[in-house]
Structure formats: C-alpha cells, structure tokens
Design a protein around this motif. Structure first.
Motif, short mmCIF file in Angstrom:
data_model
loop_
_atom_site.label_atom_id
_atom_site.label_comp_id
_atom_site.label_asym_id
_atom_site.label_seq_id
_atom_site.Cartn_x
_atom_site.Cartn_y
_atom_site.Cartn_z
N LYS A 9 0.83 -1.21 0.00
CA LYS A 9 0.00 0.00 0.00
C LYS A 9 0.86 1.26 0.00
CE LYS A 9 -3.73 2.24 2.51
NZ LYS A 9 -4.55 2.24 3.70
N ASN A 10 1.97 1.22 0.71
CA ASN A 10 2.85 2.38 0.82
C ASN A 10 3.91 2.43 -0.26
OD1 ASN A 10 1.56 3.41 3.09
ND2 ASN A 10 2.77 2.11 4.46
N PHE A 11 3.87 1.50 -1.23
CA PHE A 11 4.87 1.46 -2.29
C PHE A 11 4.89 2.76 -3.08
CE2 PHE A 11 6.08 0.45 -6.70
CZ PHE A 11 7.38 0.03 -6.47
N LYS A 12 3.73 3.31 -3.36
CA LYS A 12 3.65 4.52 -4.16
C LYS A 12 4.31 5.71 -3.45
CE LYS A 12 0.23 7.01 -6.87
NZ LYS A 12 -1.17 7.16 -7.18
N LYS A 13 4.37 5.67 -2.14
CA LYS A 13 4.97 6.76 -1.37
C LYS A 13 6.45 6.54 -1.11
CE LYS A 13 0.64 7.67 0.96
NZ LYS A 13 -0.06 7.69 2.23
N SER A 14 7.02 5.48 -1.64
CA SER A 14 8.42 5.17 -1.40
C SER A 14 9.29 5.70 -2.54
CB SER A 14 8.62 3.67 -1.28
OG SER A 14 8.39 3.05 -2.52
N LYS A 15 10.58 5.74 -2.30
CA LYS A 15 11.51 6.17 -3.35
C LYS A 15 11.42 5.23 -4.55
CE LYS A 15 15.18 8.70 -1.11
NZ LYS A 15 16.62 8.76 -0.86
N THR A 16 11.34 3.95 -4.28
CA THR A 16 11.26 2.98 -5.37
C THR A 16 10.00 3.21 -6.20
OG1 THR A 16 12.37 1.39 -3.93
CG2 THR A 16 11.32 0.52 -5.90
N GLY A 17 8.89 3.47 -5.54
CA GLY A 17 7.65 3.73 -6.25
C GLY A 17 7.73 4.98 -7.10
N VAL A 18 8.39 6.01 -6.59
CA VAL A 18 8.56 7.25 -7.36
C VAL A 18 9.47 7.00 -8.55
CG1 VAL A 18 9.40 9.62 -7.28
CG2 VAL A 18 8.07 8.73 -5.39
N TYR A 19 10.52 6.20 -8.36
CA TYR A 19 11.41 5.88 -9.48
C TYR A 19 10.67 5.10 -10.57
CZ TYR A 19 15.62 7.43 -7.04
OH TYR A 19 16.58 8.17 -6.41
N VAL A 20 9.82 4.18 -10.17
CA VAL A 20 9.02 3.43 -11.15
C VAL A 20 8.09 4.37 -11.90
CG1 VAL A 20 7.20 1.69 -11.39
CG2 VAL A 20 9.18 1.22 -9.94
N ALA A 21 7.47 5.29 -11.19
CA ALA A 21 6.58 6.26 -11.83
C ALA A 21 7.36 7.18 -12.77
CB ALA A 21 5.85 7.08 -10.77
N LEU A 22 8.55 7.61 -12.37
CA LEU A 22 9.39 8.43 -13.24
C LEU A 22 9.73 7.69 -14.52
CD1 LEU A 22 11.93 10.08 -10.77
CD2 LEU A 22 10.44 11.29 -12.35
N GLY A 23 10.10 6.43 -14.38
CA GLY A 23 10.46 5.63 -15.55
C GLY A 23 9.30 5.42 -16.50
N SER A 24 8.14 5.13 -15.95
CA SER A 24 6.98 4.90 -16.82
C SER A 24 6.53 6.20 -17.49
CB SER A 24 5.83 4.27 -16.03
OG SER A 24 5.40 5.15 -15.01
N THR A 25 6.66 7.32 -16.80
CA THR A 25 6.31 8.60 -17.41
C THR A 25 7.30 8.95 -18.51
OG1 THR A 25 5.36 9.34 -15.32
CG2 THR A 25 5.84 11.02 -16.93
N ALA A 26 8.57 8.72 -18.25
CA ALA A 26 9.59 8.99 -19.27
C ALA A 26 9.40 8.07 -20.48
CB ALA A 26 10.98 8.81 -18.68
N PHE A 27 8.98 6.84 -20.22
CA PHE A 27 8.71 5.90 -21.33
C PHE A 27 7.55 6.40 -22.18
CE2 PHE A 27 7.00 1.92 -23.12
CZ PHE A 27 8.15 1.48 -23.77
N GLY A 28 6.56 7.04 -21.55
CA GLY A 28 5.44 7.64 -22.28
C GLY A 28 5.89 8.76 -23.20
N ALA A 29 7.01 9.39 -22.87
CA ALA A 29 7.54 10.46 -23.70
C ALA A 29 7.95 9.93 -25.08
CB ALA A 29 8.71 11.13 -23.01
N LEU A 30 8.40 8.69 -25.13
CA LEU A 30 8.77 8.10 -26.42
C LEU A 30 7.57 8.04 -27.36
CD1 LEU A 30 11.03 5.16 -25.19
CD2 LEU A 30 11.75 7.38 -26.10
N SER A 31 6.43 7.72 -26.82
CA SER A 31 5.21 7.68 -27.61
C SER A 31 4.84 9.06 -28.14
CB SER A 31 4.07 7.11 -26.77
OG SER A 31 2.85 7.20 -27.44
N VAL A 32 5.03 10.07 -27.31
CA VAL A 32 4.71 11.44 -27.74
C VAL A 32 5.65 11.90 -28.84
CG1 VAL A 32 4.63 13.84 -26.96
CG2 VAL A 32 3.64 12.05 -25.55
N VAL A 33 6.93 11.55 -28.72
CA VAL A 33 7.90 11.91 -29.77
C VAL A 33 7.51 11.25 -31.09
CG1 VAL A 33 10.30 11.63 -30.49
CG2 VAL A 33 9.78 12.37 -28.17
N LYS A 34 7.14 9.99 -31.03
CA LYS A 34 6.72 9.27 -32.23
C LYS A 34 5.47 9.92 -32.84
CE LYS A 34 5.41 4.64 -33.73
NZ LYS A 34 5.15 3.26 -33.30
N GLN A 35 4.52 10.29 -31.99
CA GLN A 35 3.30 10.94 -32.46
C GLN A 35 3.62 12.28 -33.12
OE1 GLN A 35 0.55 11.83 -29.30
NE2 GLN A 35 -1.02 12.58 -30.68
N ALA A 36 4.54 13.04 -32.55
CA ALA A 36 4.91 14.34 -33.11
C ALA A 36 5.59 14.18 -34.46
CB ALA A 36 5.81 15.09 -32.14
#
Length: 80
Positions: A9-36
């Motif tokens: 439950k507290n994973f999202k509030k941990s450093k590891t959870g934030v790193y996972v969220a950062l990585g997945s958000t950055a991965f989404g940027a690849l899709s936006v670049v392709k779309q552009a």
C-alpha cells in the motif's frame, strides 16, 4: 492488515515507487515523440497540437514526481 499488504500500500509513497513512476512517465515520452514525428510528416496540425499538449503533461508529471522524490529524502517507507 499484514505487513506485506502495508508495504504494498505504501509502495507509491516510497523512493522505489517514485522511481518506477518516473520511468513509466519517461517511457510515455517516447510515444509522444513518435506521435509528433508522424504529425509533422503528415502536416497534421491537430495531431501536432495533441502531441504538444501531451508533452506538456509529461513534463509537468515529471516535475511533480521529482518534487515528491526530493520531499521523501532519507525517510523511505520500504527501508525503514
């Protein structure tokens, strides 16, 4: 609630959870670049605007996650 469920439950509030969220958000940027790129090749202004708005959302999301990571500091939920 078991200790394992509490950690999950507290994973999202941990450093590891934030790193996972950062990585997945950055991965989404690849899709936006392709779309552009596709929008520029097709001269599709609406898709280009959509890509720009999506890029702004990704930048904002990364900034929020970075701020959260700075706030966490040394008091990580999963480590302690």
């Amino acid at each position: 609630m078991s200790a394992m469920a509490k950690k999950a439950k507290n994973f999202k509030k941990s450093k590891t959870g934030v790193y996972v969220a950062l990585g997945s958000t950055a991965f989404g940027a690849l899709s936006v670049v392709k779309q552009a790129k596709l929008a520029r090749n097709d001269n599709d202004m609406l898709r280009l605007v959509d890509a720009a708005v999506s890029a702004a959302a990704i930048v904002t999301g990364l900034a929020i996650l970075y701020r959260e990571l700075k706030r966490l500091g040394d008091d990580d939920v999963l480590l302690g």
